[in-house]
Design a protein around this motif. Structure first.
Motif, PDB file in Angstrom:
ATOM      1  N   ARG A   1      40.111  37.313  38.454  1.00 31.26           N
ATOM      2  CA  ARG A   1      40.285  37.927  37.096  1.00 31.26           C
ATOM      3  C   ARG A   1      41.559  38.672  37.146  1.00 31.26           C
ATOM      4  O   ARG A   1      42.067  39.276  38.188  1.00 31.26           O
ATOM      5  CB  ARG A   1      39.089  39.091  37.165  1.00 31.26           C
TER       6      ARG A   1
ATOM      7  N   PRO B   1      40.920  43.881  31.466  1.00 30.10           N
ATOM      8  CA  PRO B   1      40.819  42.363  31.555  1.00 30.10           C
ATOM      9  C   PRO B   1      41.882  41.419  30.596  1.00 30.10           C
ATOM     10  O   PRO B   1      41.738  41.879  29.622  1.00 30.10           O
ATOM     11  CB  PRO B   1      39.186  42.133  31.314  1.00 30.10           C
TER      12      PRO B   1
ATOM     13  N   THR C   1      39.983  35.334  32.908  1.00 33.52           N
ATOM     14  CA  THR C   1      39.222  35.042  34.393  1.00 33.52           C
ATOM     15  C   THR C   1      39.591  33.580  34.212  1.00 33.52           C
ATOM     16  O   THR C   1      39.343  32.761  33.599  1.00 33.52           O
ATOM     17  CB  THR C   1      37.922  35.004  33.927  1.00 33.52           C
TER      18      THR C   1
END
Length: 626
Positions: free
Chosen positions: A170, A215, A218
């Motif tokens: 990630r 984030p 990923t």
């Protein structure tokens, strides 16, 4: 006499000072009512109310908040006083608790007690963490522990798992580590694999707390390694390693198969307690459809957990034991699916390939290009174009027994129906030629002229016999086509060449090609072992005639599918399907055909206009399946 009365009075007074039952002729005691008010507030999750009924509201609020949150959203208890023992200004209430935990069939029952003290005229809970459960201390709180069993496999037709544990990284940002946000945003947006823009990076970082993990994307470990050198040392980037259950490639079988990941807040809310924070669940496609079956049942325990670390100090009860899920075997063939994915890997427009077994209807592959926005293969509703001539000539052979592939027909450049002019592509024309040649060359005018001699219901009847409009029992949404009755001769003419109001999906066109070639119509299935009732067989003479026409598309030197001749054993029909209001109209590109037991359809949205044709894609697919 006076001495005896005094003695009796002393006994009564002393007795009252030692023990008082929780009920009497006048109803519940004040102590019982105070205890029950607190228990009711706790059972309803009213922390503020329960805390204010104690002598230490701040401490009680902290402890109760942690424990009730630990039992999960929606946990509710029925806590009832059994009896109250009183000694002066102090009392002890024993109670029975019965908790309902969302998603758990077994109720949690236990016995407890709590202390009360009289303050003035009122009774108050003398707070202790053990008031909620006898095993709790100042260092612990209640916590629901869920142990999900390993997820059962979504399998291909051979029984091999389609998803496997896969290392991922990630990629994220920690705002407090960012030294130059505009520069970082530009640097990250310049890395295509991160699929982000400078504006998105900037907005996300500004909206986050300093220590948040923001984030970005990923990535599978190998994909991350290819860009690691460009992003690893950038101030602000942080990385988390994990293992996720993934398909062989990012696009493999999507969106049909779906994905597996952490349950979202919306999924948890909609699950009626089956899912909780931290659970893995299926999202979209078949992983979501079969989620309960694949996931099994989580083991659920209530523990006394240490504040902060959440470490289990003691297991209080095991409510359910983990129950493994059950695998679901699909009809998807990994080899065929991989070949379809590869054939679309360099196709820029939205496009789809569907392959079925023409003998069983099993869906062997459903592939969609990266540009598609939903499952075109199963759910798309598009004009069929000239692939629908398979239906048109099936209707003609059914209605005109003397018509054969060798029947001599005209193929003029144009035909006019009620004032509307229809043309062949690029205005080509032929004099009198065999019908199979007119089909192989995709002569619109011949198909229209033929259709106009048929009863109005003939097209619909033929289409239905080949699968259009059938009721499919697939586990996901799919479109089996539509063909309304024509409003007049012009619409009837348009329907004959797959325009008008004809709508089909690539799955339907694959089935139509397969059903026409075998004469034994089948329905589609996606789950192995599913049985479907076959359709009414098509007369052998009509089936032979349709096979002759479809072979002409590939075998004739000027056939529109001639580029497939080198593959061998292929028959079918090309299609150019106009759509939209542009002048000239934009056009999709189609090929629907068969080879061996494969019946397939290739569809490219706007492909004819974009010069991305279905036939070369079909050739790539079939060469990979030799």
């Amino acid at each position: 006499m006076i001495r005896r009365a005094a003695a009796l009075l002393a006994v009564v007074v002393l007795g009252a000072g030692v023990l008082t039952a929780c009920t009497g002729g006048s109803g519940p005691s004040a102590q019982q009512r105070a205890a029950q008010r607190w228990l009711n507030a706790v059972g309803k999750g009213s922390v503020a109310t329960a805390a204010e009924l104690t002598n230490q509201p701040a401490d009680a609020r902290t402890a109760l908040t942690a424990s009730l949150a630990g039992l999960g959203r929606g946990a509710r208890g029925s806590l009832e006083v059994d009896k109250v023992a009183t000694k002066g200004t102090k009392a002890t209430a024993s109670f029975t608790a019965s908790w309902t935990i969302p998603g758990v069939a077994t109720r949690w029952r236990y016995r407890g007690s709590l202390a009360l003290r009289k303050q003035g005229k009122a009774w108050q809970i003398s707070w202790s963490p053990s008031d909620l459960h006898p095993s709790l201390t100042a260092e612990t709180h209640l916590l629901l522990r869920r142990a999900q069993p390993a997820r059962a496999a979504l399998q291909d037709r051979s029984g091999r798992a389609l998803f496997a544990p896969t290392p991922v990284v990630r990629v994220g940002l920690e705002p407090k580590l960012v030294t130059d946000l505009p520069r970082l945003a530009r640097q990250l947006s310049a890395v295509p694999a991160l699929q982000t823009t400078a504006a998105e990076v900037t907005a996300a970082v500004k909206a986050a707390a300093p220590t948040d993990f923001v984030p970005v994307i990923t990535l599978r470990k190998p994909a991350y390694e290819t860009i690691k050198a460009r992003i690893y040392d950038l101030p602000g980037t942080v990385f988390q390693s994990d293992t996720l259950l993934l398909a062989p490639t990012a696009g493999f079988g999507q969106p049909l198969l779906g994905t597996v990941g952490a349950a979202t807040a919306d999924q948890i809310a909609a699950s009626k307690g089956r899912l909780q924070t931290g659970d893995q669940t299926g999202t979209g496609g078949l992983q979501q459809v079969f989620d309960a079956r694949l996931a099994g049942r989580a083991g659920v325990s209530v523990v006394a957990a240490r504040f902060g670390s959440q470490q289990t100090v003691r297991t209080l009860v095991t409510l359910t034991r983990a129950q493994p899920g059950t695998p679901v075997r699909l009809t998807i063939d990994r080899t065929v699916q991989t070949a379809a994915e590869a054939a679309l890997s360099r196709v820029a427009p939205a496009a789809s390939i569907v392959v079925v077994s023409r003998s069983t209807g099993h869906v062997l592959a459903d592939a969609n290009s990266a540009a598609t926005t939903y499952d075109f293969g199963l759910q798309g509703a598009f004009p069929a174009g000239s692939t629908f001539k398979i239906v048109t000539y099936s209707a003609a052979f059914a209605s005109r027994p003397t018509l054969t592939p060798s029947t001599r027909v005209a193929c003029p450049a144009t035909i006019t129906v009620d004032g509307r002019r229809f043309t062949n592509e690029d205005g080509f024309s032929y004099p009198i030629i065999p019908l199979r040649n007119a089909f192989g060359y995709s002569c619109n005018t011949t198909a229209i002229a033929t259709a106009l001699t048929l009863p109005d219901a003939a097209l619909r009847t033929a289409a239905t016999s080949l699968g259009l409009g059938a009721t499919w029992t697939l586990p996901v949404k799919a479109f089996s086509g539509s063909l309304p009755a024509p409003a007049g001769p012009t619409e009837k003419a348009a329907d004959a060449i797959g325009q008008g109001r004809v709508l089909v999906s690539p799955l339907l066109m694959a089935l139509i090609a397969g059903n026409a070639s075998t004469g034994r119509p089948v329905l589609p299935s996606l789950v192995a072992g599913t049985t479907t009732a076959p359709g009414t067989p098509i007369p052998a003479a009509r089936t032979a005639a349709l096979n002759s026409l479809m072979r002409a598309t590939v075998d004739l030197p000027q056939g529109t599918g001639r580029d497939l001749a080198s593959v061998g054993g292929v028959e079918g029909k090309t299609g150019t399907a106009e759509y939209g209001t542009d002048t000239p109209p934009r056009s999709h590109s189609w090929f629907a055909g068969v080879r061996g037991d494969y019946a397939f359809a290739v569809f490219v949205y706007g492909g004819d206009t974009a010069k991305v044709k279905a036939v070369p894609i079909a050739r790539t697919l079939l060469r990979a399946l030799r």
